[in-house]
Design a protein around this motif. Sequence first.
Motif, PDB file in Angstrom:
ATOM      1  N   GLU A   6      48.735  44.241  35.902  1.00 23.36           N
ATOM      2  CA  GLU A   6      48.889  42.828  36.267  1.00 23.36           C
ATOM      3  C   GLU A   6      49.056  42.653  37.775  1.00 23.36           C
ATOM      4  O   GLU A   6      48.569  41.664  38.350  1.00 23.36           O
ATOM      5  N   THR A   7      49.733  43.601  38.420  1.00 25.22           N
ATOM      6  CA  THR A   7      49.913  43.498  39.879  1.00 25.22           C
ATOM      7  C   THR A   7      48.606  43.763  40.611  1.00 25.22           C
ATOM      8  O   THR A   7      48.376  43.220  41.692  1.00 25.22           O
ATOM      9  N   LEU A  39      51.689  45.531  45.018  1.00 29.74           N
ATOM     10  CA  LEU A  39      50.789  46.123  44.023  1.00 29.74           C
ATOM     11  C   LEU A  39      51.348  47.466  43.600  1.00 29.74           C
ATOM     12  O   LEU A  39      51.676  48.304  44.444  1.00 29.74           O
ATOM     13  N   THR A  92      45.544  42.978  39.395  1.00 27.00           N
ATOM     14  CA  THR A  92      44.754  41.756  39.232  1.00 27.00           C
ATOM     15  C   THR A  92      45.199  40.680  40.211  1.00 27.00           C
ATOM     16  O   THR A  92      44.365  40.002  40.832  1.00 27.00           O
ATOM     17  N   LYS A  93      46.520  40.518  40.367  1.00 26.05           N
ATOM     18  CA  LYS A  93      47.040  39.474  41.251  1.00 26.05           C
ATOM     19  C   LYS A  93      46.721  39.774  42.711  1.00 26.05           C
ATOM     20  O   LYS A  93      46.321  38.880  43.467  1.00 26.05           O
ATOM     21  N   ALA A  94      46.891  41.023  43.143  1.00 24.48           N
ATOM     22  CA  ALA A  94      46.620  41.365  44.541  1.00 24.48           C
ATOM     23  C   ALA A  94      45.151  41.135  44.891  1.00 24.48           C
ATOM     24  O   ALA A  94      44.824  40.584  45.956  1.00 24.48           O
ATOM     25  N   THR A 117      48.645  47.535  50.489  1.00 24.28           N
ATOM     26  CA  THR A 117      49.528  47.253  49.360  1.00 24.28           C
ATOM     27  C   THR A 117      50.712  48.207  49.378  1.00 24.28           C
ATOM     28  O   THR A 117      50.651  49.313  49.919  1.00 24.28           O
ATOM     29  N   ALA A 120      43.081  39.109  43.363  1.00 24.61           N
ATOM     30  CA  ALA A 120      42.853  37.656  43.339  1.00 24.61           C
ATOM     31  C   ALA A 120      43.382  36.992  44.609  1.00 24.61           C
ATOM     32  O   ALA A 120      42.758  36.059  45.138  1.00 24.61           O
ATOM     33  N   ASP A 121      44.514  37.475  45.123  1.00 25.71           N
ATOM     34  CA  ASP A 121      45.085  36.909  46.357  1.00 25.71           C
ATOM     35  C   ASP A 121      44.151  37.127  47.546  1.00 25.71           C
ATOM     36  O   ASP A 121      43.949  36.224  48.365  1.00 25.71           O
ATOM     37  N   LEU A 146      50.471  43.478  50.552  1.00 22.59           N
ATOM     38  CA  LEU A 146      50.578  42.733  49.304  1.00 22.59           C
ATOM     39  C   LEU A 146      51.290  43.588  48.262  1.00 22.59           C
ATOM     40  O   LEU A 146      51.147  44.820  48.260  1.00 22.59           O
ATOM     41  N   SER A 170      41.165  34.853  47.125  1.00 23.86           N
ATOM     42  CA  SER A 170      41.554  33.463  47.373  1.00 23.86           C
ATOM     43  C   SER A 170      41.657  33.165  48.862  1.00 23.86           C
ATOM     44  O   SER A 170      41.242  32.100  49.335  1.00 23.86           O
TER      45      SER A 170
END
Length: 269
Positions: free
Chosen positions: A57-58, A51, A60-62, A33, A64-65, A49, A68
Motif C-alpha cells: 500500500e505504501t 515507502l 502504491t501511494k508513493a 523513499t 501515485a504521489d 516520500l 500526481s
Amino acid sequence: MDKKVVLITGGSSGLGKAIGTYLTSKNFKVYGTARNPKNYQDFDAFELLPLDVKIPETITKAVADVISKEGRLDVLINNAGVGITGPIEETPHEEILNVFDINFHGPVHVMKAVLPQMREQGGGKIINITSIAGYMGLPFRGYYSASKGALGLITEALRMEVKDFDITITNLAPGDFATNIAAGRYHSPVTDGSPYQEVYQKSLNLMNEHVDAGGNPIQVAEKVYGIIQKKSPKVHYPVGEFMQRVSLSLKKILPDKLYEKLLLNHYKL
C-alpha cells in the motif's frame, strides 16, 4: 525540456542517497523513499516520500504521489535492500523470509506499480540494483546471493515482456562500496559450540573489511547516470573493483570446481 522524473527506493542513505544527490546535480527531478522520512529532518538532498517495500500500500501511494505532482515517472531505481549473513543451516527462517521480502518481493511490487504509468506515457527506464554477489553463491552470504540473483533473473524476464512498450529494465550489480550496509545487515549469531563457529567468524570479519575498504558510492551514481543516457541499455552492468568485475567473467569460462576453489581461497576457507 522538462526534467526527467526519478524515483529511488531506499534513498535516505548509502547508495540511494549518492545516486539521488548525483542525479539532482545533473538536473533530474528526484524523489527518494524511506520507511519514515520524519527520521531524516535534516535531509535536504532531494524530497523523501514514505515507502516500505514490505507494505504494498505504501508503494502504491508513493508512486501515485509522484505521478500526481509531476504527471510522469521516467526512471525507477530499485535500490532498497538489506544484507544478511550466516550459515545456511543456522539462519532463522523468519530472517530468510525478510530478506526476500525486501530484496526480491519489494522491488517486484514497485516495478508493477510503475509499469502502467510508463506504458501510458510511452516509455521509461527501470534500474534494479542487484549485486555482484547475486551471480554466485557466496559462503555465509547464500541467502543474500539468492535474493539478489532472483531479482536479476526477474529483470531478464520482465525486460523481454515489456520491450514493445519502450520500457527498458537493467541490472546494475555493485561490488563492495563504503556504505552503511554492514551496520544494517542481519547477522546470524556466532554460536558457541556451533560446527561453523570459527569459520563463520573468520568470514564475517573478512566481509566487514571488504565493505569498510569499498569504493566510493559516486562510482555507482555515475554508472546509473550513464545507463539513463543510453537509448538501449544492456541487460547487465557490474560496477566495482577490477577483480570483482573480472570474477563474473571467470565464472562463465572456468570449470565450476576451479571457480569454487578460487572463492574458497579468496574467503580463506
